[in-house]
Each structure stands twice: as structure tokens, then as C-alpha cells.
Design a protein around this motif. Structure first.
Motif, PDB file in Angstrom:
ATOM      1  N   VAL A 162       0.851  -1.197   0.000  1.00  0.00           N
ATOM      2  CA  VAL A 162       0.000   0.000   0.000  1.00  0.00           C
ATOM      3  C   VAL A 162       0.886   1.247   0.000  1.00  0.00           C
ATOM      4  O   VAL A 162       0.625   2.219  -0.727  1.00  0.00           O
ATOM      5  CB  VAL A 162      -0.958   0.009   1.217  1.00  0.00           C
ATOM      6  CG1 VAL A 162      -1.719   1.330   1.291  1.00  0.00           C
ATOM      7  CG2 VAL A 162      -1.931  -1.163   1.146  1.00  0.00           C
ATOM      8  N   HIS A 163       1.939   1.207   0.807  1.00  0.00           N
ATOM      9  CA  HIS A 163       2.889   2.332   0.825  1.00  0.00           C
ATOM     10  C   HIS A 163       3.491   2.543  -0.565  1.00  0.00           C
ATOM     11  O   HIS A 163       3.639   3.687  -1.017  1.00  0.00           O
ATOM     12  CB  HIS A 163       4.013   2.065   1.827  1.00  0.00           C
ATOM     13  CG  HIS A 163       3.557   1.987   3.245  1.00  0.00           C
ATOM     14  ND1 HIS A 163       4.361   1.540   4.268  1.00  0.00           N
ATOM     15  CD2 HIS A 163       2.362   2.302   3.831  1.00  0.00           C
ATOM     16  CE1 HIS A 163       3.690   1.579   5.410  1.00  0.00           C
ATOM     17  NE2 HIS A 163       2.473   2.032   5.165  1.00  0.00           N
ATOM     18  N   GLU A 164       3.822   1.445  -1.237  1.00  0.00           N
ATOM     19  CA  GLU A 164       4.411   1.542  -2.575  1.00  0.00           C
ATOM     20  C   GLU A 164       3.411   2.141  -3.568  1.00  0.00           C
ATOM     21  O   GLU A 164       3.770   2.977  -4.407  1.00  0.00           O
ATOM     22  CB  GLU A 164       4.867   0.148  -3.046  1.00  0.00           C
ATOM     23  CG  GLU A 164       5.394   0.080  -4.472  1.00  0.00           C
ATOM     24  CD  GLU A 164       6.618   0.967  -4.732  1.00  0.00           C
ATOM     25  OE1 GLU A 164       6.874   1.265  -5.917  1.00  0.00           O
ATOM     26  OE2 GLU A 164       7.305   1.359  -3.770  1.00  0.00           O
ATOM     27  N   ALA A 165       2.145   1.739  -3.477  1.00  0.00           N
ATOM     28  CA  ALA A 165       1.116   2.289  -4.367  1.00  0.00           C
ATOM     29  C   ALA A 165       0.982   3.794  -4.167  1.00  0.00           C
ATOM     30  O   ALA A 165       0.879   4.563  -5.134  1.00  0.00           O
ATOM     31  CB  ALA A 165      -0.223   1.591  -4.122  1.00  0.00           C
ATOM     32  N   CYS A 166       1.000   4.226  -2.908  1.00  0.00           N
ATOM     33  CA  CYS A 166       0.910   5.665  -2.613  1.00  0.00           C
ATOM     34  C   CYS A 166       2.158   6.394  -3.115  1.00  0.00           C
ATOM     35  O   CYS A 166       2.058   7.501  -3.656  1.00  0.00           O
ATOM     36  CB  CYS A 166       0.728   5.891  -1.117  1.00  0.00           C
ATOM     37  SG  CYS A 166      -0.895   5.408  -0.485  1.00  0.00           S
ATOM     38  N   ARG A 167       3.306   5.756  -2.938  1.00  0.00           N
ATOM     39  CA  ARG A 167       4.562   6.386  -3.380  1.00  0.00           C
ATOM     40  C   ARG A 167       4.546   6.633  -4.891  1.00  0.00           C
ATOM     41  O   ARG A 167       4.894   7.715  -5.366  1.00  0.00           O
ATOM     42  CB  ARG A 167       5.755   5.508  -2.991  1.00  0.00           C
ATOM     43  CG  ARG A 167       7.116   6.173  -3.206  1.00  0.00           C
ATOM     44  CD  ARG A 167       8.255   5.199  -3.061  1.00  0.00           C
ATOM     45  NE  ARG A 167       8.254   4.181  -4.101  1.00  0.00           N
ATOM     46  CZ  ARG A 167       8.636   4.393  -5.359  1.00  0.00           C
ATOM     47  NH1 ARG A 167       9.050   5.592  -5.744  1.00  0.00           N
ATOM     48  NH2 ARG A 167       8.603   3.412  -6.244  1.00  0.00           N
ATOM     49  N   GLN A 168       4.099   5.624  -5.639  1.00  0.00           N
ATOM     50  CA  GLN A 168       4.059   5.773  -7.100  1.00  0.00           C
ATOM     51  C   GLN A 168       3.057   6.844  -7.531  1.00  0.00           C
ATOM     52  O   GLN A 168       3.311   7.618  -8.445  1.00  0.00           O
ATOM     53  CB  GLN A 168       3.721   4.435  -7.761  1.00  0.00           C
ATOM     54  CG  GLN A 168       4.835   3.404  -7.673  1.00  0.00           C
ATOM     55  CD  GLN A 168       4.549   2.182  -8.520  1.00  0.00           C
ATOM     56  OE1 GLN A 168       3.936   2.260  -9.588  1.00  0.00           O
ATOM     57  NE2 GLN A 168       5.013   1.012  -8.058  1.00  0.00           N
ATOM     58  N   ALA A 169       1.914   6.876  -6.858  1.00  0.00           N
ATOM     59  CA  ALA A 169       0.861   7.825  -7.250  1.00  0.00           C
ATOM     60  C   ALA A 169       1.135   9.242  -6.765  1.00  0.00           C
ATOM     61  O   ALA A 169       0.513  10.196  -7.240  1.00  0.00           O
ATOM     62  CB  ALA A 169      -0.487   7.352  -6.708  1.00  0.00           C
ATOM     63  N   SER A 170       2.074   9.410  -5.850  1.00  0.00           N
ATOM     64  CA  SER A 170       2.345  10.740  -5.296  1.00  0.00           C
ATOM     65  C   SER A 170       2.953  11.694  -6.332  1.00  0.00           C
ATOM     66  O   SER A 170       3.003  12.904  -6.102  1.00  0.00           O
ATOM     67  CB  SER A 170       3.262  10.637  -4.073  1.00  0.00           C
ATOM     68  OG  SER A 170       4.533  10.146  -4.445  1.00  0.00           O
TER      69      SER A 170
END
Length: 311
Positions: free
Chosen positions: A142-150
Motif C-alpha cells: 500500500v505504501h508503494e502504491a501511494c509512493r508511485q501515485a504521489s
């Protein structure tokens, strides 16, 4: 049974008619709603019992309405001899928890949460922010998904609810991109939540000094029983820690799973969800099925809890 914890719901638990049966059957609950009307100088109980869904969804109405309903149910539980050894509340529910622990008065809590709701609503214009629940994906992914979308905009984990459910919050375009990435990373399901405010993310950072100003004007006392804080998944011991926790939870993630696991490790094995809805009871089954959890909102649920605890 070991130690009993009262847990209090947050925004999203509201529904028209909540608490009405308690108020009709128990003077202790009725008096809480009458107090709420007097404190706020408005007929909150009428909006709660007979209003419209749309009005009750207005954040500055929702927040005092949920706190009032929770405290009404709390007073009835106490009348029946059910007492807690510790308390916790999800987001807004932390105010109810502090009232239950006699660290904050009900008369102070209601106006503060009403303003909290107003400040939150004003901080994120309609159509800008959103929230989605990601189901079946590990925290690091989930952290990775947020990181990419940031790269598109603000998007952050907002609620760590259960091992299987993490809510993310931020700007709508970035949120939807994070949901796409989460699916690619193996999320079982994505649910976009029907909210107009992106709670518990940095879009609400400007609310913190406003809320801090409100909290500075009210008197807090050392808690009579342990209070678990969302922001740290640990107990708040001093008045300063309580204020800091309430301020910082506005724009930071809620560590609900971690909070409950900490309480279970500390010997709490009986959890009573006090107030509208049964979302926290449902989450408890996902966090740890070995503890006893039940919700109290009406006469039937009250009787079940009183019989289970008092025998």
C-alpha cells in the motif's frame, strides 16, 4: 473475563434514528441528548432522531451527533453496572473515549468536535479530496502504491484498520492512480468511500493550528482509566499528550489495528463498541477472533452485553 475496553466509533457510523431507542427507554440517555441540545444551542436530538441523511452527513453535524449518541449509550451501560478498565476511539471516537475516561467534559467535547468538523470540511473543497479502502494488500505494498501515485498529487495511508484493510486519502486523481497500482500489486478489492473530505492526510494540515487553538481553551484532566491514542498506538498519560494526540490525528494516519493489538497484549479480552454502528466490532474479528467483542446501540444489544459481562 479479563479486562474490559470500551471502544468508540468515528465518522461514518452515523444513521438517522441512532440513540433514539435508548433515549426513549432510559432517562440517562435522554438527559445526554437534552444536554447536547443545550450545549450546542440547537435541536441536535431532532436532527439525529428524525432528520435527513443529507443533513446528518454534514461533518459539523455528524461529529457532535456521534459523540452524543456514544455518550448516551455509555451512561446507560454505566447505569447497568458495566464499567471499562480502558478506552479507545477511532478518530473522532477518541473524544468520546476521553469523555468516558473523565479527562474531557461532555460540555467541552461537543463544541470542539462541531468546530473540528467545520474546519475539516472547509480545508478540502468539494471535489478535491477522496478516500478509498484497499482490501487484501500488505502495508508495504500500500505504501508503494501511494509512493508511485504521489507524482500526481497528495495520497497517503490514512487508516490502518485491520491486517486486511487500509484506507488511503488524498487528492482524487492521485487516489485513483494509487488504487490502480494497488490492484496491479495484488489488492483483492478497492472500495471508494462516499466522503467529501480526505481525512487523516496532509491536506488537513492547516486544520491543526485551528484545532489546537480550540483545545487550548478547554480544561483537560488526567484520565481516570487508560486511554489509547490513535496516533501512537499507545496510552496518553498527560494532558499535554492528549492535546497533542487530538491535534496530530487530523492530518496523520490512524493506527487502529496497532492500538487494538497493544490493548490485547496488555490483557484486554472484552471489547464493547459503544455508540452507533458495528464497524469496530467487525474490524475486531479481522484483527483477533479470540477476543469477545459486541456493540451497544439499542435495548437488544445492551441486554446481550449486560448479560455477558454481569452474568
Amino acid at each position: 473475563m479479563g479486562k474490559i475496553a470500551f471502544i468508540f466509533p468515528g465518522q461514518g457510523a452515523q444513521h438517522v434514528g441512532m440513540g433514539q431507542e435508548m433515549a426513549e427507554n432510559f432517562s440517562a440517555a435522554r438527559q445526554v441528548f437534552e444536554q447536547a441540545d443545550d450545549i450546542l444551542g440547537m435541536n441536535l436530538s431532532e436532527k439525529v432522531f428524525n432528520g435527513s441523511d443529507d443533513e446528518l452527513r454534514l461533518t459539523e453535524i455528524t461529529q457532535p451527533a456521534i459523540v452524543a449518541t456514544s455518550i448516551a449509550c455509555l451512561e446507560v451501560l454505566r447505569q447497568h453496572g458495566v464499567q471499562a478498565h480502558g478506552v479507545a476511539g477511532l478518530s473522532l471516537g477518541e473524544y468520546s473515549a476521553l469523555v468516558a475516561a473523565e479527562a474531557m467534559s461532555f460540555a467541552d467535547a461537543l463544541p470542539v468536535v462541531q468546530k473540528r468538523g467545520r474546519y475539516m470540511q472547509e480545508a478540502v473543497p468539494p471535489g478535491v479530496g477522496g478516500m478509498s479502502a484497499i482490501l487484501g494488500l500488505a502495508r508495504e505494498k500500500v505504501h508503494e502504491a501511494c509512493r508511485q501515485a504521489s507524482a500526481i498529487g497528495v495520497i497517503e495511508p490514512a487508516n490502518y484498520n485491520t491486517p486486511d484493510q487500509i484506507v488511503i486519502a488524498g487528492e482524487i486523481a492521485a487516489m485513483r492512480k494509487a488504487c490502480e497500482v494497488a490492484k496491479e500489486l495484488g489488492a483483492k478489492r478497492i472500495v471508494e468511500l462516499p466522503v467529501s473530505v480526505s481525512f487523516h492526510c496532509s491536506l488537513l494540515k492547516n486544520v491543526e493550528p485551528l484545532l489546537a487553538g480550540e483545545l487550548a481553551q478547554i480544561e483537560l484532566s488526567p484520565a481516570k482509566i487508560p486511554v489509547m491514542a490513535n496516533i501512537s498506538a499507545d496510552y496518553v498519560n498527560s494532558v499535554e499528550e492528549m492535546r497533542d494526540s487530538l491535534v496530530r490525528q487530523v492530518s496523520n494516519a490512524i493506527l487502529w489495528q496497532d492500538s487494538i493489538e497493544k490493548m490485547i497484549a496488555d490483557g484486554y479480552d472484552t471489547f464493547v463498541e459503544v455508540g452507533p454502528g458495528k464497524s469496530l466490532t467487525g474490524m475486531m474479528k479481522k484483527i483477533n477472533r479470540d477476543v469477545w467483542a459486541h456493540q451497544v446501540e439499542n435495548v437488544k444489544t445492551l441486554e446481550k452485553v449486560v448479560e455477558a459481562i454481569n452474568g
